[in-house]
Scaffold this motif. Structure first.
Motif, PDB file in Angstrom:
ATOM      1  N   PRO A  40       0.811  -1.229   0.000  1.00  0.00           N
ATOM      2  CA  PRO A  40       0.000   0.000   0.000  1.00  0.00           C
ATOM      3  C   PRO A  40       0.841   1.274   0.000  1.00  0.00           C
ATOM      4  CG  PRO A  40      -0.810  -1.545   1.638  1.00  0.00           C
ATOM      5  CD  PRO A  40       0.487  -2.089   1.134  1.00  0.00           C
ATOM      6  N   LEU A  41       2.039   1.213   0.554  1.00  0.00           N
ATOM      7  CA  LEU A  41       2.906   2.383   0.569  1.00  0.00           C
ATOM      8  C   LEU A  41       3.495   2.679  -0.802  1.00  0.00           C
ATOM      9  CD1 LEU A  41       4.866   1.663   3.857  1.00  0.00           C
ATOM     10  CD2 LEU A  41       2.983   3.272   3.543  1.00  0.00           C
ATOM     11  N   LEU A  42       3.706   1.622  -1.583  1.00  0.00           N
ATOM     12  CA  LEU A  42       4.350   1.787  -2.884  1.00  0.00           C
ATOM     13  C   LEU A  42       3.382   2.028  -4.024  1.00  0.00           C
ATOM     14  CD1 LEU A  42       7.079  -0.981  -2.719  1.00  0.00           C
ATOM     15  CD2 LEU A  42       7.329   1.456  -2.330  1.00  0.00           C
ATOM     16  N   GLY A  43       2.180   1.507  -3.913  1.00  0.00           N
ATOM     17  CA  GLY A  43       1.240   1.589  -5.025  1.00  0.00           C
ATOM     18  C   GLY A  43       1.440   0.398  -5.955  1.00  0.00           C
ATOM     19  N   LYS A  44       0.510   0.250  -6.873  1.00  0.00           N
ATOM     20  CA  LYS A  44       0.479  -0.932  -7.734  1.00  0.00           C
ATOM     21  C   LYS A  44       1.729  -1.078  -8.602  1.00  0.00           C
ATOM     22  CE  LYS A  44      -2.274  -3.265 -11.215  1.00  0.00           C
ATOM     23  NZ  LYS A  44      -3.511  -3.256 -11.994  1.00  0.00           N
ATOM     24  N   GLU A  45       2.114  -0.025  -9.286  1.00  0.00           N
ATOM     25  CA  GLU A  45       3.219  -0.111 -10.241  1.00  0.00           C
ATOM     26  C   GLU A  45       4.538  -0.483  -9.557  1.00  0.00           C
ATOM     27  OE1 GLU A  45       5.610   2.663 -13.441  1.00  0.00           O
ATOM     28  OE2 GLU A  45       3.562   3.204 -12.909  1.00  0.00           O
TER      29      GLU A  45
END
Length: 67
Positions: A40-45
């Motif tokens: 969740p901290l990094l995001g999908k990509e």
């Protein structure tokens, strides 16, 4: 969620990379269980680009250690 994506990438990902190849099976198992918390901290990509390869490597390392 005070950490920004670039902070996670700059500070935590290098640590995670070191833990992936740790000689302790217990360390790798704990890492495999907790690595998803970074998504969740990094995001999908960035999760796909950064975390997924590390998670797959942890699984490979565990499989090779079991042989």
């Amino acid at each position: 969620m005070l950490l920004l994506c670039w902070q996670v990438l700059a500070h935590l990902i290098p640590c995670v990379k070191n833990l992936v190849v740790d000689t302790s099976e217990h360390v790798r198992a704990a890492l495999a269980l907790s690595i998803n918390d970074l998504a969740p901290l990094l995001g999908k990509e960035e999760t796909v680009n950064q975390l997924l390869p590390l998670l797959l490597q942890v699984r490979r390392e565990g499989h090779l250690a079991g042989q």
